[in-house]
Each structure stands twice: as structure tokens, then as C-alpha cells.
Design a protein around this motif. Structure first.
Motif, PDB file in Angstrom:
ATOM      1  N   ALA A 289       0.963  -1.545   0.348  1.00 27.33           N
ATOM      2  CA  ALA A 289      -0.021   0.034   0.180  1.00 27.33           C
ATOM      3  C   ALA A 289       0.756   0.746  -0.032  1.00 27.33           C
ATOM      4  O   ALA A 289       0.311   2.225  -0.131  1.00 27.33           O
ATOM      5  CB  ALA A 289      -0.887  -0.104   0.967  1.00 27.33           C
ATOM      6  N   ARG A 290       2.238   1.133   0.514  1.00 29.50           N
ATOM      7  CA  ARG A 290       3.215   2.320   0.568  1.00 29.50           C
ATOM      8  C   ARG A 290       3.494   2.472  -0.634  1.00 29.50           C
ATOM      9  O   ARG A 290       3.575   3.750  -0.824  1.00 29.50           O
ATOM     10  CB  ARG A 290       3.977   1.940   1.372  1.00 29.50           C
ATOM     11  N   ASN A 291       3.673   1.547  -1.948  1.00 33.94           N
ATOM     12  CA  ASN A 291       4.052   2.330  -3.134  1.00 33.94           C
ATOM     13  C   ASN A 291       2.191   2.817  -4.073  1.00 33.94           C
ATOM     14  O   ASN A 291       2.859   3.425  -5.005  1.00 33.94           O
ATOM     15  CB  ASN A 291       3.826   0.475  -4.369  1.00 33.94           C
ATOM     16  N   MET A 292       1.882   2.497  -3.541  1.00 36.13           N
ATOM     17  CA  MET A 292       0.167   3.714  -3.747  1.00 36.13           C
ATOM     18  C   MET A 292      -0.292   5.064  -3.997  1.00 36.13           C
ATOM     19  O   MET A 292       0.624   5.203  -2.478  1.00 36.13           O
ATOM     20  CB  MET A 292      -1.309   2.602  -3.737  1.00 36.13           C
ATOM     21  N   SER A 293      -1.296   5.265  -4.104  1.00 37.60           N
ATOM     22  CA  SER A 293      -1.539   6.675  -3.794  1.00 37.60           C
ATOM     23  C   SER A 293      -2.641   6.590  -3.504  1.00 37.60           C
ATOM     24  O   SER A 293      -3.691   5.976  -3.597  1.00 37.60           O
ATOM     25  CB  SER A 293      -1.753   7.477  -4.818  1.00 37.60           C
ATOM     26  N   MET A 294      -2.749   7.038  -1.694  1.00 43.35           N
ATOM     27  CA  MET A 294      -4.777   7.441  -1.503  1.00 43.35           C
ATOM     28  C   MET A 294      -4.612   8.554  -1.227  1.00 43.35           C
ATOM     29  O   MET A 294      -3.974   8.972  -0.784  1.00 43.35           O
ATOM     30  CB  MET A 294      -3.934   5.748   0.037  1.00 43.35           C
ATOM     31  N   LEU A 295      -6.024   8.249  -1.443  1.00 42.71           N
ATOM     32  CA  LEU A 295      -6.752  10.253  -1.639  1.00 42.71           C
ATOM     33  C   LEU A 295      -7.657   9.799  -0.314  1.00 42.71           C
ATOM     34  O   LEU A 295      -8.671   9.454  -0.133  1.00 42.71           O
ATOM     35  CB  LEU A 295      -7.317  10.635  -3.498  1.00 42.71           C
ATOM     36  N   VAL A 296      -6.896  10.796   0.469  1.00 43.55           N
ATOM     37  CA  VAL A 296      -8.212  11.612   1.533  1.00 43.55           C
ATOM     38  C   VAL A 296      -9.159  12.422   1.599  1.00 43.55           C
ATOM     39  O   VAL A 296      -8.213  13.213   1.665  1.00 43.55           O
ATOM     40  CB  VAL A 296      -7.439  10.416   3.521  1.00 43.55           C
ATOM     41  N   VAL A 297      -9.350  12.707   2.747  1.00 46.66           N
ATOM     42  CA  VAL A 297     -10.047  13.974   3.643  1.00 46.66           C
ATOM     43  C   VAL A 297      -8.677  15.112   4.359  1.00 46.66           C
ATOM     44  O   VAL A 297      -9.579  15.639   4.192  1.00 46.66           O
ATOM     45  CB  VAL A 297     -11.786  13.925   3.605  1.00 46.66           C
ATOM     46  N   GLU A 298      -8.929  14.598   4.848  1.00 43.95           N
ATOM     47  CA  GLU A 298      -7.098  14.802   5.166  1.00 43.95           C
ATOM     48  C   GLU A 298      -5.743  13.548   5.773  1.00 43.95           C
ATOM     49  O   GLU A 298      -5.859  12.545   5.781  1.00 43.95           O
ATOM     50  CB  GLU A 298      -7.475  15.662   6.759  1.00 43.95           C
ATOM     51  N   SER A 299      -4.656  14.163   4.774  1.00 45.21           N
ATOM     52  CA  SER A 299      -3.643  13.582   4.619  1.00 45.21           C
ATOM     53  C   SER A 299      -2.629  13.914   6.283  1.00 45.21           C
ATOM     54  O   SER A 299      -2.560  14.620   6.829  1.00 45.21           O
ATOM     55  CB  SER A 299      -2.534  13.994   2.881  1.00 45.21           C
ATOM     56  N   SER A 300      -1.421  13.323   5.924  1.00 46.06           N
ATOM     57  CA  SER A 300      -0.839  13.379   7.261  1.00 46.06           C
ATOM     58  C   SER A 300       0.608  13.943   6.554  1.00 46.06           C
ATOM     59  O   SER A 300       0.912  14.040   5.224  1.00 46.06           O
ATOM     60  CB  SER A 300       0.036  12.020   7.142  1.00 46.06           C
ATOM     61  N   PRO A 301       0.939  15.236   6.744  1.00 49.39           N
ATOM     62  CA  PRO A 301       2.377  16.209   6.238  1.00 49.39           C
ATOM     63  C   PRO A 301       3.625  16.250   6.664  1.00 49.39           C
ATOM     64  O   PRO A 301       4.611  15.734   6.488  1.00 49.39           O
ATOM     65  CB  PRO A 301       2.181  17.635   7.751  1.00 49.39           C
ATOM     66  N   TRP A 302       3.526  14.438   7.350  1.00 50.60           N
ATOM     67  CA  TRP A 302       4.804  13.618   7.580  1.00 50.60           C
ATOM     68  C   TRP A 302       4.864  11.839   6.669  1.00 50.60           C
ATOM     69  O   TRP A 302       5.606  11.428   6.777  1.00 50.60           O
ATOM     70  CB  TRP A 302       5.110  13.143   8.946  1.00 50.60           C
ATOM     71  N   ASN A 303       3.982  11.745   5.897  1.00 50.42           N
ATOM     72  CA  ASN A 303       3.688  10.734   5.055  1.00 50.42           C
ATOM     73  C   ASN A 303       3.674  11.249   3.457  1.00 50.42           C
ATOM     74  O   ASN A 303       3.263  12.131   3.239  1.00 50.42           O
ATOM     75  CB  ASN A 303       3.006   9.596   5.536  1.00 50.42           C
ATOM     76  N   ALA A 304       4.128  10.584   2.894  1.00 49.08           N
ATOM     77  CA  ALA A 304       4.252  10.747   0.637  1.00 49.08           C
ATOM     78  C   ALA A 304       3.537   9.758   0.007  1.00 49.08           C
ATOM     79  O   ALA A 304       3.064   9.662  -0.350  1.00 49.08           O
ATOM     80  CB  ALA A 304       5.798  10.848   0.405  1.00 49.08           C
ATOM     81  N   ASN A 305       2.721   8.973   0.932  1.00 49.20           N
ATOM     82  CA  ASN A 305       1.803   7.959   0.352  1.00 49.20           C
ATOM     83  C   ASN A 305      -0.029   8.721   0.361  1.00 49.20           C
ATOM     84  O   ASN A 305      -0.779   7.833   0.316  1.00 49.20           O
ATOM     85  CB  ASN A 305       2.119   6.592   0.224  1.00 49.20           C
ATOM     86  N   ASP A 306       0.194   9.576   1.243  1.00 47.29           N
ATOM     87  CA  ASP A 306      -1.235  10.130   0.829  1.00 47.29           C
ATOM     88  C   ASP A 306      -1.167  11.239   0.687  1.00 47.29           C
ATOM     89  O   ASP A 306       0.263  12.116   0.454  1.00 47.29           O
ATOM     90  CB  ASP A 306      -2.741   9.838   2.038  1.00 47.29           C
ATOM     91  N   PHE A 307      -2.634  11.622   0.075  1.00 50.10           N
ATOM     92  CA  PHE A 307      -3.316  12.913  -0.709  1.00 50.10           C
ATOM     93  C   PHE A 307      -4.431  14.027  -0.548  1.00 50.10           C
ATOM     94  O   PHE A 307      -5.273  12.847  -0.363  1.00 50.10           O
ATOM     95  CB  PHE A 307      -2.534  13.209  -1.741  1.00 50.10           C
ATOM     96  N   GLY A 308      -3.923  14.700   0.387  1.00 49.72           N
ATOM     97  CA  GLY A 308      -5.815  15.336   0.562  1.00 49.72           C
ATOM     98  C   GLY A 308      -6.721  15.826  -0.604  1.00 49.72           C
ATOM     99  O   GLY A 308      -6.063  16.554  -1.454  1.00 49.72           O
TER     100      GLY A 308
END
Length: 581
Positions: A289-308
Motif C-alpha cells: 500500500a505504501r507504493n500506491m497513492s491514497m486520496l483522503v479528506v485529510e492527509s499526513s504532513p509526514w508521510n508521502a503516500n497519501d494526498f488530500g
């Protein structure tokens, strides 16, 4: 008298009887020709024919590390030259050549990259391949919609393709069409249904610019957060990853071209331990899952695999005209309040400034307050909330239980200029959807100005000239199309909604990564994942981050950040329970 024969008439036999010296010369010439012939034959066989058996496909060799802010691409093979593969394989993709003429590996995504260069194809570089997941990962959840939340019957909110029941325009706050009582956590199903209307879907993954995974991750975790052990919470995520990794599409980039959507905050998917008391599941910490991009309503400022991506609002237009009518209406409204706030205090959170904001609003003659507390509250009425926002010039948006609030998007939909107190509430969060220059559409008052210096919000906002207020309000109104999700049952004609913006951003991200891999380069120098929030703020061409004015907002020790994040998620759920009680 005998006549001399002409030289040209000398018989061939006579020439054969020449001197021994001439015979030796002819033998040397013949031997040289024979040797040359065999040398040429051997060269042709071993060199020319030998090269022709090379299959121009990726050849597994020692991996080369290509660092990226989004993914780890160590699994990709290194550049190879003149590699020979004896086994016959299908016709290959033509390899790329660099400026030095060196042949580089023909990655399996090369066809997709070339598709993007086809100017005659309106979908060139925009194709999306959608995995046909087993229904247990999506549709079966909707069939069991009553179990999606302990406190809310989500069945009514999953109706109308995820928009929820239509809102009646009794008080004239809305328009007669396009308005729905949309749940703030319904993005999973809305996004998936919007994808079904995407104009550039393909069944050929080899030309896809990105690959969508229609897993309802937010609905999945919502079912099991309370009263279930970690194995139950993790089950669907583990099953999903197992299913994906067996698919041929996964092998193209090891999942680095895959993306999925979760309509919840990132902390629900970042469980740090396997203690039952720890919060959420570990979806975003799974290696695949760390390879994929996850679109969330709030992302983490310290991780690179999620996007707001934006929270859903109540407005879901079916055509452009509905948007234009709404924008014109917001421009013409008389706004009698300088600023307003809808929310409840957080007495259990010593760092919250909500109590001070409420106190300031109560003392001001130019502030409108909607207090949201236990029991009946106008905060639960979409018409009351939107009516207040429509009558205000500025709308205060302090942190909620986490960095972000749906209220920020509701206020901008009403043409109200948002006032933020933490950069994580919008500026570092929704970089795909909001301008990098936040001063064009919002006001920023650092939390410490309120918490420690007791700065007057009214005084600060009054210093902004009416001319500047008008410019900023117009900027907010112009942003409306890209902050809303259009009706999934239709398609806007020319406008790009939040879905379109997000999909295009994913495509740009994947395409950039592919090109970097081919060129053997990295996106940034000395990438540090814990500084992820900084990278989207860089100007074009910048390759390294440095000190930033917002460092104090994100500089807590990592362990403290994580502990706080889990607590934030729990509080978010408790307040959801309160809102529904």
C-alpha cells in the motif's frame, strides 16, 4: 613467313602454362579470398544474427535505486546495454535511447508514455484502467449499509450514487436542483461513481496513465473501529493487497501507478502497533500500500503516500449552468456579518483555540455564532449553516478534532473567505485543489496569535480594505467548481470538478515518476519523507527543501506526532457520535 597471332587470340590453355611465379601469385589471391569469405560468414553468424535474438524487454539485473518522494522504486531493473535473451518472447516495445545513443531498458509502461504523446487522441495520456474488484471490497458494503456506522444509518447517505437524499429549498438558501444531504465521509462511493462516468476509461492497462482501485476503504474501517480486534480491522486491507499483487497490472510498476480513495482522515489507516487498544487499521503502513497513492479528506504532513482531497459539500451540479447560476448569486449577496463561526469548544484539548474564538465572537457586534453542542443544534441543519456563511465576509476555520474541517469547503461554496489558524488545515493539505499563494483566497492568523497574544480577530479582519475583500471573495467564488463533486449520474460540460482535478493530479504524478525512472533521475535531491508537506510547496525546478516559516507547526517529535494522531482520530469519532445523538 609465319604471322604472329594477336595477344587477344592466345588460347586459354596457353595461358595456363605460364611461369611458376605467376601460379604462386594466383594461389595466394585465392587463399586470401577464401579466408575473407569464412571470416565474413563467422562475423555474420555470431554478431549480426546474435544481436537479432535480443528481446528488447526489461531484463532483470541488479536493481538501481531511484529515490522518489512518493515511492521506493528499487525493484526496477538497472539500465542495460546489448543484453541477450535467448528465450523467444512477444514483440517488444521499442526501447528509448538517451542523448548518447545508449539503449535503455524498455519498461512495461513505455506504451502508456507514448500514448500520451499522441496529439490526435483526445484521451492520450489520460486513460484510466479500473480494477474489477470482487464485490466484497465495495458493493457488498453498500448492501450492508446499516453496519457502516454505529451511530448513523448510512443507507440514506449512500442513496443517489452516494449524494444522499435531496435537500428541500424551503428557506430559499439553496437552488431547487443539485443539492443533497451529503454525509461528509461519503467520498468513497461518490468518487467511484464519478469514475464510472470518466471519459477516458480503458480495458487495456498497457496504455493506462494510472490504475484505479475502487475499494471503499473508509466504509471498511468504519464498520470495525469499535469493539473489534485488529485482525478484523485489517482483514479487508490484507485481502485487497493480496488480490492486487496477483494481478498482471500490478507488475507494471509494483503498484506505483495505482490509486484509491478513502473518505476519512489518514489517521484511521495508520495504526502503529498490533495492540488491540491502538487505533484504526494499518492499510497505509502495508508495504504494498505504501507504493500506491491514497486520496483522503485529510492527509499526513509526514508521510508521502497519501494526498488530500476536498470533503464533499451539499452541492452536486449536473451541468455547468447550475454552477454559473450559483456563482452569480454568491457575488450579489449582501453580507451583513464581518465574520462568523460554527462549532463547539474543545474543553478537553488544552491546545485548542476554539474557546477563545467563541469568546471573541460573543463579544463582537460584527460576528455571527452558531454554537454546536450536544442535543438539537442548528449546526446539524445544512440550511442554517449555509445561510450563516452566505451572510458573512469571513468564516473562521480553526482546527477541529484534526487539522481539517468540512466546514471550510461549505464556507467557500457560500463565497465566504476562509480564515485559517494552522497551515495543515488547508495550505499544506489540498495542494491539488487550492492555489499555492494562499493569500489570494484566504486569511492566515497563526494559532499562537490567539492563544498567547490574544490578538483581536475583528481588528485583524477590519484592516483588510473593502477593495481587497472583493478581490479575495471573487477568487473564492472562482474556486467553487474545483472544490465540489458533480453529480455522478452526469458530467459537467466544460468545468472541472474536484474529481477531475484529483484524477489529473494523479496522472501527472505517475507520468512524472515514469519519466524519471526512464531517465534514471530522481524527482528531488535528498528526499526526506518526514518533510513531505514541504515538497508540494516548492516552486517549479526546485529539487530540495530547506527551512520554512511553518516548521514550528510540524516540528513535533515523531512519536509525539503519532500518539497525537491516534488520539485525534478517536476524538473525531467521538464527536461524530455526539453529532448523531
Amino acid at each position: 613467313m609465319m604471322r604472329r597471332r594477336p595477344v587477344g587470340l592466345v588460347p586459354f590453355e596457353a595461358m595456363e602454362k605460364g611461369s611458376p611465379k605467376n601460379q604462386q601469385t594466383r594461389l595466394c589471391i585465392l587463399a586470401s579470398l577464401s579466408a575473407f569469405f569464412w571470416i565474413f560468414l563467422l562475423y555474420f553468424y555470431f554478431v549480426v544474427l546474435g544481436r537479432s535474438t535480443t528481446v528488447e524487454e526489461p531484463v532483470v539485473s541488479e536493481p538501481v535505486k531511484l529515490e522518489s518522494p512518493f515511492v521506493n522504486v528499487e525493484s526496477f531493473p538497472a539500465r542495460v546495454t546489448d543484453a541477450r535473451v535467448v528465450k523467444e518472447k512477444p514483440p517488444p516495445v521499442k526501447p528509448v535511447r538517451n542523448t548518447a545513443g545508449e539503449r535503455v531498458v524498455a519498461y512495461p509502461f513505455m506504451r502508456a508514455l507514448r500514448t500520451g504523446e499522441n496529439k490526435s487522441d483526445p484521451c492520450g495520456g489520460r486513460y484510466i484502467y479500473v480494477h474489477n474488484l470482487p464485490p466484497m471490497f465495495n458493493e457488498d458494503m453498500l448492501k450492508e449499509c446499516k453496519s457502516l456506522s454505529l451511530w448513523t444509518n448510512m443507507c440514506k447517505f449512500t442513496s443517489n450514487e452516494g449524494l444522499g437524499p435531496p435537500l428541500e429549498n424551503v428557506e430559499g438558501v439553496f437552488e431547487n436542483t443539485g443539492w443533497y444531504a451529503t454525509n461528509q465521509f461519503a467520498v468513497d462511493v461518490i468518487f467511484n461513481n464519478r469514475m464510472k462516468q470518466y471519459e477516458c476509461l480503458t480495458n487495456d492497462s498497457s496504455i493506462a496513465a494510472a490504475i484505479f482501485v475502487p475499494f471503499y476503504a473508509g466504509f471498511d474501517i468504519a464498520r470495525y473501529l469499535w469493539g473489534h480486534d485488529i485482525s478484523r480491522r485489517d482483514a479487508a486491507s490484507l485481502d485487497l493487497v493480496d488480490w492486487l499483487m496477483k494481478r498482471p497490472e500490478w507488475g507494471i510498476m509494483g503498484g506505483k501507478d495505482h490509486f484509491l480513495v478513502a473518505g476519512r482522515i489518514t489517521w484511521d489507516f495508520r495504526r502503529l502497533t498490533d495492540e488491540k487498544s491502538d487505533w484504526g487499521n494499518k492499510l497505509l503502513f502495508l508495504p504494498a500500500a505504501r507504493n500506491m497513492s491514497m486520496l483522503v479528506v485529510e492527509s499526513s504532513p509526514w508521510n508521502a503516500n497519501d494526498f488530500g482531497i476536498p470533503y464533499p459539500t451539499y452541492f452536486h451540479p449536473a451541468k455547468d449552468e447550475e454552477v454559473f447560476v450559483w456563482q452569480d448569486r454568491m457575488r450579489k449577496l449582501e453580507r451583513k456579518w464581518l465574520f462568523s463561526f460554527a462549532g463547539a469548544p474543545r474543553p478537553g484539548n488544552s491546545k485548542s483555540i476554539r474557546g477563545q474564538i467563541i469568546d471573541q465572537c460573543k463579544k463582537s457586534k460584527v460576528c455571527k455564532l452558531l454554537e454546536c453542542d450536544f442535543g438539537e443544534s442548528k449546526c446539524h441543519s445544512p440550511s442554517s449553516i449555509m445561510q450563516m456563511f452566505q451572510s458573512s465576509l469571513f468564516c473562521l476555520q480553526p482546527q477541529g478534532d484534526s487539522y481539517t474541517r468540512r466546514s471550510a469547503f461549505d464556507s467557500m461554496l457560500a463565497g465566504c473567505i476562509p480564515v485559517f489558524f494552522h497551515p495543515g488545515s488547508a495550505f499544506t493539505q489540498y495542494t491539488w485543489h487550492l492555489p499555492k499563494n494562499y493569500t489570494t483566497y484566504s486569511v492566515f492568523i497563526p494559532e499562537n496569535d490567539i492563544r498567547k497574544r490574544n490578538v483581536s480577530i475583528e481588528e485583524r479582519l477590519s484592516q483588510i480594505s473593502p477593495k481587497q475583500v472583493k478581490i479575495m471573495r471573487e477568487a473564492v467564488i472562482n474556486l467553487i467548481p474545483r472544490l465540489i463533486y458533480a453529480d455522478p449520474r452526469s458530467k459537467l460540460e466544460t468545468l472541472r470538478d474536484a474529481f477531475d482535478v484529483a484524477v489529473q493530479a494523479v496522472i501527472v504524478k505517475v507520468t512524472r515518476l515514469r519519466r524519471n525512472i526512464v531517465q534514471g533521475r530522481t524527482e528531488y535531491d535528498n528526499f526526506v519523507e518526514e518533510n513531505s508537506w514541504k515538497y508540494d510547496l516548492l516552486d517549479e525546478g526546485q529539487r530540495e527543501v530547506g527551512a520554512h516559516e511553518w516548521d514550528p507547526f510540524f516540528s513535533k517529535p515523531k512519536d509525539e506526532q503519532r500518539d497525537q494522531s491516534a488520539e485525534v482520530a478517536k476524538k473525531s469519532w467521538k464527536n461524530e457520535q455526539r453529532d448523531q445523538s
